[in-house]
Design a protein around this motif. Sequence first.
Motif, PDB file in Angstrom:
ATOM      1  N   LEU A  15      43.042  42.235  36.811  1.00  0.00           N
ATOM      2  CA  LEU A  15      43.293  43.187  35.726  1.00  0.00           C
ATOM      3  C   LEU A  15      43.804  44.520  36.248  1.00  0.00           C
ATOM      4  O   LEU A  15      44.398  45.305  35.508  1.00  0.00           O
ATOM      5  N   LEU A  20      49.268  42.323  34.946  1.00  0.00           N
ATOM      6  CA  LEU A  20      48.369  42.371  33.802  1.00  0.00           C
ATOM      7  C   LEU A  20      48.157  43.803  33.317  1.00  0.00           C
ATOM      8  O   LEU A  20      47.955  44.032  32.123  1.00  0.00           O
ATOM      9  N   ILE A 336      48.322  35.049  29.397  1.00  0.00           N
ATOM     10  CA  ILE A 336      48.556  35.878  30.578  1.00  0.00           C
ATOM     11  C   ILE A 336      47.233  36.357  31.179  1.00  0.00           C
ATOM     12  O   ILE A 336      47.049  36.350  32.400  1.00  0.00           O
ATOM     13  N   LEU A 337      46.307  36.731  30.313  1.00  0.00           N
ATOM     14  CA  LEU A 337      45.010  37.188  30.808  1.00  0.00           C
ATOM     15  C   LEU A 337      44.171  36.055  31.382  1.00  0.00           C
ATOM     16  O   LEU A 337      43.181  36.301  32.076  1.00  0.00           O
TER      17      LEU A 337
END
Length: 352
Positions: A15, A20, A336-337
Amino acid sequence: MDLIVEILTTMGAQLQKPTLAFLIGGMMLAALGSKLEVPEPVYKFVVMLLLLKVGIGAGISVREADLVSLAVPALAAAIVGIAIVLLGARTLVRLRGVSPMDGMATAGLFGAVSASTLAASMAVLDGEGIVYEGFIGALYPFMDIAALVTAIVLAKLSAQRKTAASVQGGTLTMGGGRSGTSGGFDGGLIKSILVDTFRSSAISALLLGLALGVFARPEAVYESFYEPLFRGLLSILMLVMGMEAWSRLSEMRKVARAYVLYGLTAPIIHGLLGFGAGLVAHHLTGFSAGGVVLLSVMAASSSDISGPPTMRGALPEANPSAYVGTSTGLGTPVAILSIPLFMALADFFIGF
């Protein structure tokens, strides 16, 4: 317990990485009402360059790849794309408030592939120094086209059955047959879908890159132009996608809550299907752990470039607020996460 800790650790670390972080930053800007805007021509240009980069890189690798090593993951990608659509037909389409046409269009987009999500996952693996097969980009069309064709054909068949049922007790034609479109299925439908899909901007750019990589010698321009620009262009794309995802969330008010549930959960379930297929390919051909991650992310993603115009052309009756809103507003950011999730799973089951 070790697996859960590894997943959380990987997610927390990723993250903070640019790929991201730019996605989340775009969502935050849109949520705060920022007027920042990337012109549409710039966005399309960035997408084209990224697809050419992925295609050329895949083509160079295909030129040197073993046929079996390529064929098994390609077959797995096509099977996963079809399976995702069939799963959507058994789940989303049957939920309250979801029409068969809208449901199948949504399932088709979720079975197809997001080029931007694939590019983002490649960038994440590159940043971690994780090796994967260079021909991964060549798997894109197999999953993408298989899913889109399956969804559109099933939607058309459902519409024909509905028409036949409405005519069944009504007027008969002079020849004794029922009027309407309950006759044989249009044999040219699949051909028209394939033609439209191959002509779409995303598939065209990707296939051009593949052809150049296989038949030409583009290594010099690839290494001096496309490779150095890749991360910078991807950060712009992630920013745009974050803003787009947040704006699309407003469209979710116009459709049933079932789409919200599907958009939040389907990427993970689909990604696990891709992960399982990748594990099979790993045991059969030695498909790398990085390749398994990318196949999982491809399955988790939902088409944001080639799919929507294909659905608009083939299924004009379907509601774009349903399938585009669910795909872009929820499916894309969740997919995507989820990249760190599949990285952790691959590391746990295979090891990098």
